[in-house]
Design a protein around this motif. Sequence first.
Motif: not given
Length: 363
Positions: A42-51, A344-348, A353-357
């Motif tokens: 989920c995008h929220t996980d990427l938000h965690y990575v980016h602080g 790689e899923a975060f990049v997609k 490119q994806v709805l959900r990995s």
Amino acid sequence: MPQTVKGVVVRAKDAPLEIVDIVVPDPGPGEAVVDILTCGVCHTDLHYVHGGVGDDFPYLLGHEATGVVSATGEGVTEVEVGQRVILNWRAVCGQCRACAKGQPQYCFNTHNAEQKMTLTDGTELSPALGIGAFAEKTLVAAGQCTPVRDDVDAAAVGLLGCGIMAGVGAAINTAQVQRGESVAVIGCGGVGVAAIQGARLAGATTIIAVDIDQTKVDQALRLGATHGVNSREEDAVEAIRALTGGFGADVVIEAIGRPETYEQAFYARDLAGRVVLVGVPTPGMRLDLPLDDVFGRGGSLKSSWYGDCLPSRDFPMLVEQYRLGRLDLDAFVSERIGLADIDEAFVKMSKGQVLRSVVEVAK
């Protein structure tokens, strides 16, 4: 005894993801240990990575998950060992002023497990949204577990744990879309397409998908929209009005979280229509609307947090709609991956490119 399992951790802002050993303690009072089956990226996980969520690093990522309860602590009545569950980040307290008013979906005191999972050196981990499900096992509050039947695809129904519930709930719970109404959805990523599915489930007859990416518009048309608007090529407000008799939509759902698209939503609704914001704004964003227009157009402006859902009520109901073929959760599972493929899923995901990995932790 505490168990050592593999999990995906980010140790600092924008640091590389690591698959490391984590220690999951025995569940204490009101807690449960869950063996993870699947977890959506989920995008929220990427938000965690980016602080973007906080700085309580290291984070144990992942939250959109299904699993099987393997142990429970003292006093747990919500679930039993061996039950298949969808995890949620809204374990209601039952005692706050919202719960006391009979509105537990707005609980102001939701909670997580009291104990902390750790690295093997004792460093405490902060689980994403109080869940931390990019792991073989996780520790949660028992109220974060919603039992569901185990004869459905875990990867599909697990997506109800966050993004799909946010979108479907924005249409059904927050906007309260009625049969025969017109709905426009601005932003056709995973949450926006879920809102389109929710509008269809509620009986909307005109469902307009709006995005600047024609691929996403086409995808939304395949998944329930009746009309598509490429807002890079035409004015979104005028297009929505043209498709609704010149009046505007009864409901406009903004699934991006930007001032300019919210303004489009505001002016694309009919008089006395409803605007629902489910897209998550970046902190510091501001909105400027003429107050006389806010007054003169009537209707309501609402925000939808987690689709205003009550997991114990909404998850089982939506799983049944899925079983009956009325809610196409399978379409949201773009690919099935392993823990090592999350980068790689975060990049997609970022490229649309994806709805959900979906990570399949156990099969």
